[in-house]
Motif scaffolding. Sequence first.
Motif, PDB file in Angstrom:
ATOM      1  N   CYS A  43       0.744  -1.122  -0.442  1.00  0.00           N
ATOM      2  CA  CYS A  43       0.084  -0.121   0.130  1.00  0.00           C
ATOM      3  C   CYS A  43       0.980   1.597  -0.098  1.00  0.00           C
ATOM      4  N   ASN A  81       0.879   1.341  -5.116  1.00  0.00           N
ATOM      5  CA  ASN A  81      -0.508   2.192  -5.279  1.00  0.00           C
ATOM      6  C   ASN A  81      -0.041   3.568  -5.005  1.00  0.00           C
ATOM      7  N   TRP A 233     -11.790   3.717  -0.161  1.00  0.00           N
ATOM      8  CA  TRP A 233     -10.527   3.928  -0.606  1.00  0.00           C
ATOM      9  C   TRP A 233     -10.010   2.957  -0.735  1.00  0.00           C
ATOM     10  N   CYS A 237      -7.095  -0.348  -3.750  1.00  0.00           N
ATOM     11  CA  CYS A 237      -6.110  -1.594  -3.553  1.00  0.00           C
ATOM     12  C   CYS A 237      -6.694  -3.150  -4.051  1.00  0.00           C
ATOM     13  N   HIS A 262      -8.468  -0.787   6.351  1.00  0.00           N
ATOM     14  CA  HIS A 262      -7.921  -1.441   4.805  1.00  0.00           C
ATOM     15  C   HIS A 262      -7.396  -2.778   4.703  1.00  0.00           C
TER      16      HIS A 262
END
Length: 418
Positions: A43, A81, A233, A237, A262
Motif C-alpha cells: 500500500c 499504489n 479507498w 487496492c 483497510h
Amino acid sequence: MKSWPAPFVPQVPGRSPEVRVRDTVSGELVPAAVSGSASVYVCGITPYDATHLGHAATYVTFDLLVRALRDSGVPVRYVQNITDIDDPLLERAERDGIGWEELATREIGLFREDMTALAVLPPDEYLGAVESIPTFIAPIEQLLASGDAYQVPAADASRNGAHDVYFDVSRDPKFGSVSQLDELGMLDVFAERGGDPEREGKRNRLDPLLWRAHREGEPEWDGGQLGPGRPGWHIECACIACSRLGLPIDVQGGGTDLIFPHHEMSAAHARAFSGTATFARAYVHQGMVGLDGEKMSKSRGNLVFVSQLRRDGVDPMAIRLALLARHHASDWMWHDGDLTAAQQRLATWREAVSGNGGPGADATVEEVRSALADDLDSPRALAAVDRWATESLTRGGDDPGAPGVLARALDALLGVRL
Ligand code: 5CA
Ligand code: ZN
C-alpha cells in the motif's frame, strides 16, 4: 504513473535461503513465495504531505523483502499504489488553498526523490488511483448485482436522486479474518481510519464506501451505471492488486495501521468480486514509528521528514541504517540518537571496507542472508556486519577481496552503499 529510478543491484556470489515472513494473520513464519515466483502488493502513500520516517520504514522493509526474494532466485512482481484521490488529500488542498492535483503531484515528486535517495527499489508497476478508476467500475457494479453492495441515497449530492454505494460486510462469511477483531474492536478504529459508522441508511455501521456520488466542489469521474463520482479507498487496492497481480497475491504489505479496516475490507471486496477464497497468502505489516510517545502521523503532525533530514545534509544511507536498526515488526519511537548511532555505524563500516584487505567476508554475507530470510531480521544482519567491521579494524585480515565482497553484498542485500 512514473515511479523512480532503479538503483543498481550488484551480483553477489551465492544465494539467499528460502525467504520466510511472519504472517500477521496466522502468526506463523511462512514462505514468502510458494510457486517459484512472488507477487507483492504494498500500500502506497496518500500524497498530501511529505514522506516521514514511518513511511520510509515501511518502504525500506518491503524493499528488503524484494531484494531478499530476488537474491534467493525468485522473480518478484512488485506493485504499489498511490491514493491520489481521497478525503485527506481534498481536505489538505482546501486548507492550503491549492488544487488537489497540484498538491498530489508535488508530494509524489518529493516521495520519488526520497525513495531514490534511500536506494529503495521502485515497484514494477506504480499505479495511481485516479488513472485506475476505469478498472474499479465493473467490480463495483458486479458487487451491486450480486447483492454484496447496495445503494444509499445521497441527499447532498450534486444531482437529484444520486446514490452512494456501500459494501455489505454482513454478506462476507470471512469478514474479520484478517484483523481478527470483534465488532467492538473494529468500531474502535473504523471512524479514525476513514470509516463513517454514523452514516444514515447503511445496513451495518462497519460497511465501507465503494463509490461516492458527486458533491459540489469535489472532483468526479464517469462511473458508468454508478453515476459520476469518485471511488472509496479499499476498492482501490483490491482492484489494482487483483488486476495487476492476480489472486491470491503472495504478500500484502503496509503498516499495522492498515490491518483494519483497510486490509480487512480490500480482502473482503476482492474475494466477493473475484470469487477467490483467499486474497493474500501472507500479510506483512510494518510496526508504527512514532515521535514523542505517539505514532508519527500526518493528521497529528508529529513528523520527521526524510526530505528535511536530507536538506539538513544528513547522508540518506545513515537514515536507511537508522531504519534498518529496528525490526520491522516492532513499534518504536524515533530519537535523534538513532541518527547519531547510524552515522557512527556508517562511518565505521566505511572505514572498515576502505582498507587493502580484511577478514574473510563469506560467513558474514551468509549471516546477513540468513537473517534477512528469517522474517527480514535487519538488526541481526547489522550486528553481523558490525562484528566483521570491528574485527577488521582491530585485528585486520589478509583477504584482499573481502572488503569489496562485503561492500557489494551490503549494497545488494541491505541497500546500503558504502
Ligand atoms: N494510501 C494509503 C494506503 S493504500 C495510506 O495508508 N497512505 S499513507 O500515506 O497514510 O501511508 C503510507 C504507508 O506508510 C502505509 O503503508 C502506512 O501503513 C505506512 N505508515 C503510515 N504511518 C506510519 C508510521 N508512523 N510508521 C510506519 N508506517 C507508517
Ligand atoms: Zn492500500
